[in-house]
Design an enzyme around this catalytic site. Structure first.
Site, short mmCIF file in Angstrom:
data_model
loop_
_atom_site.label_atom_id
_atom_site.label_comp_id
_atom_site.label_asym_id
_atom_site.label_seq_id
_atom_site.Cartn_x
_atom_site.Cartn_y
_atom_site.Cartn_z
N GLU A 1 0.54 -1.53 -0.04
CA GLU A 1 -0.19 0.54 -0.21
C GLU A 1 0.95 1.45 -0.31
O GLU A 1 0.85 2.00 0.86
CB GLU A 1 -1.19 0.12 0.89
CG GLU A 1 -1.56 -0.71 1.37
CD GLU A 1 -2.93 -0.55 2.51
OE1 GLU A 1 -3.05 -0.10 2.57
OE2 GLU A 1 -3.89 -2.07 2.52
N GLU B 1 -5.73 -8.10 0.78
CA GLU B 1 -6.64 -8.04 2.38
C GLU B 1 -7.37 -7.80 2.11
O GLU B 1 -7.85 -7.01 1.52
CB GLU B 1 -5.48 -7.14 2.82
CG GLU B 1 -4.52 -6.55 3.55
CD GLU B 1 -3.65 -5.61 4.26
OE1 GLU B 1 -4.26 -4.62 4.51
OE2 GLU B 1 -1.78 -5.55 3.97
C1 FCB Z 1 -4.40 -1.86 5.50
C2 FCB Z 1 -2.79 -2.47 6.17
C3 FCB Z 1 -3.32 -3.13 7.35
C4 FCB Z 1 -3.71 -2.76 8.05
C5 FCB Z 1 -5.47 -3.02 7.33
C6 FCB Z 1 -6.44 -3.27 8.15
O1 FCB Z 1 -4.07 -0.56 4.78
O2 FCB Z 1 -2.24 -2.88 5.03
O3 FCB Z 1 -1.45 -3.38 8.02
O4 FCB Z 1 -3.87 -2.34 8.83
O5 FCB Z 1 -4.61 -1.86 6.44
#
Ligand code: FCB
Length: 464
Positions: free
Chosen positions: A176, A364
């Site tokens: 990210e 994620e």
């Molecule tokens: C993302 C991050 C991860 C975590 C989630 C909730 O932005 O990559 O580390 O904090 O959010």
């Protein structure tokens, strides 16, 4: 909407196909603790969190989930949940305490043990090389605002490839980039706490160069590796059906969803929507257009919500503001993020519009809710539903023929959630931070049964 009888949902792992990758994601700083152990150098997150007033309730990651000392038990839990792929990140300053130069063998040993233990348990390790914890020594030299960081990063990547590449097939260069450059170098709410365009623009450009350079370094050293990188994304919609809100939505989409992927794919920075990005030209060198490119084997997208955007002349540069989910009176998580499962479907669709992307994975997705430990169990129905509803949207995308090849839950255990400290709990597994006791939540138990197939039963016969 899906009702409480989600058990009755026909959500079958098999519908996603035999080559769909299932996993769970974590990040070094959020779980490891042991911030000064065995020769580790300080990272920007060690410094930031141990500075008063930076993090909610002054929480820090000095101990976190103590994963450093408990990784075998936690990997056992991954196995118990039938999760075949484990995505974790490497702490750069554990391996290179000063960011460059002398290598800390104990840092390498630690990650080698994790990798070996995963493989022993039949769990495939997926490495993220950078999940936001820059060595503090490098921040003192300007961090991501110093062009040298591209070389420093390449050195670190090479060491990881040389030491772990014989066993690790799957790699992600970065996590990210818009979040760590935006929150860390523009808003100052994440480490290293810098602010303003003068920090943000160079940080953006050097990060873009480092993503491509990291990809090339892996490819040159590990020609058969599966090489990817990850991007956050939020589905952006205009607040009202007005031209000015629609344009505002386009600008926010350019900032949050297109800024890093497009230069990498040869499309350049989205300057048309965000003219302020033209400032990057001033620091660009002639070969940069070429050097920003890398043909990744896969792209990981990470989605949690959607954002509603309205025009706002008062906001500098982007001239737009978000209409908070709380004010919209929609269901939200503990992060105050709207629960809107369709967002993930729209983002898969949006990223499918880039023909250059070979393989798309969700690296994620997950949700934070208040969890109550009652008689030794956690009935986190809402998290379970959140995951199920997101999976339904992913399945819909897949059935429409869109490119989507995997799903990694965020996250294994409750952990240190950056500026929010330990308050939001995202884990499939509850952690009592006083005792470090782990308890699998109902969502984790559901995921376990979802992932249990004839094949995995066969592989682990003693588990039946
Ligand atoms: C993302 C991050 C991860 C975590 C989630 C909730 O932005 O990559 O580390 O904090 O959010």
């Amino acid at each position: 909407m899906i009702d409480n009888h989600s058990e009755n949902l026909k959500l079958l792992k098999e519908d996603f196909g035999p080559d769909f990758q299932w996993g769970v994601s974590v990040a070094a700083y959020q779980i490891e603790g042991a911030h000064e152990s065995d020769g580790k150098g300080a990272s920007i997150w060690d410094i930031f969190t141990n500075t008063k007033g930076k993090i909610k309730d002054n929480h820090h990651g000095n101990i976190a989930c103590d994963f450093y000392n408990r990784f075998r038990d936690d990997i056992d839990l991954i196995k118990e949940l039938n999760i075949p792929n484990f995505r974790f990140s490497i702490s750069w300053s554990r391996i290179l305490p000063n960011g460059i130069g002398e290598i800390n063998q104990q840092g390498l040993d630690y990650y080698n043990q994790i990798i070996d233990y995963c493989l022993q348990q039949n769990i495939e390790p997926w490495i993220t090389l950078y999940h936001w914890d820059l060595p503090h020594a490098l921040e003192l030299k300007g961090g991501w605002t110093n062009r040298e960081v591209v070389k420093w990063f390449q050195e670190f990547v090479k060491i990881c490839a040389d030491n772990f590449g014989d066993r690790v097939k799957n790699w992600m260069v970065m996590n990210e980039p818009i979040v760590f450059t935006g929150a860390g170098y523009f808003l100052g709410i994440h480490a290293p706490g810098r602010r303003g365009m003068k920090n943000f623009l160079p940080a953006i450009h050097h990060t873009t160069l480092a993503i491509a350079a990291g990809g090339r370094m892996l490819k040159n050293n590990l020609p058969h590796a599966n090489i990817g990188t990850t991007f956050s994304c939020s589905y952006i919609q205009p607040h009202r059906d007005l031209k000015r809100d629609q344009k505002a939505a386009k600008r926010v989409d350019a900032l949050l969803n297109r800024l890093f992927i497009e230069p990498l794919l040869g499309l350049g920075y989205p300057e048309k929507e965000l003219p302020v990005l033209k400032g990057i030209k001033k620091i660009m060198q002639p070969s940069d257009n070429e050097d920003m490119l890398f043909d990744f084997d896969f792209i990981g997208i990470q989605n949690y919500t959607r954002e509603i955007v309205k025009n706002s002349w008062l906001m500098p540069y982007v001239k737009a503001s978000l209409v908070k989910a709380e004010d919209r009176k929609v269901p939200i998580t503990e992060m105050k993020w709207e629960i809107y499962p369709e967002a993930i479907y729209h983002m898969i669709k949006q990223f499918n519009k880039y023909p250059q992307i070979k393989k798309l994975l969700i690296t994620e997705n997950g949700a934070a809710f208040k969890d109550e430990l009652e008689n030794g169990s956690i009935r986190d129905e809402r998290r379970k539903q959140y995951i199920q509803q997101n999976l339904q949207q992913i399945l819909k995308a897949k059935q429409e023929g869109l490119n989507i090849k995997g799903y990694f839950v965020w996250t294994l255990t409750d952990n240190f959630e950056w500026a929010e400290g330990y308050h939001p709990r995202f884990g499939l597994i509850h952690v009592d931070f006083e005792t470090q006791k782990r308890t699998i939540k109902e969502s984790g138990l559901w995921f376990k049964s979802f992932l249990r197939t004839k094949k995995s039963v066969k592989l682990n016969e003693n588990e039946i």
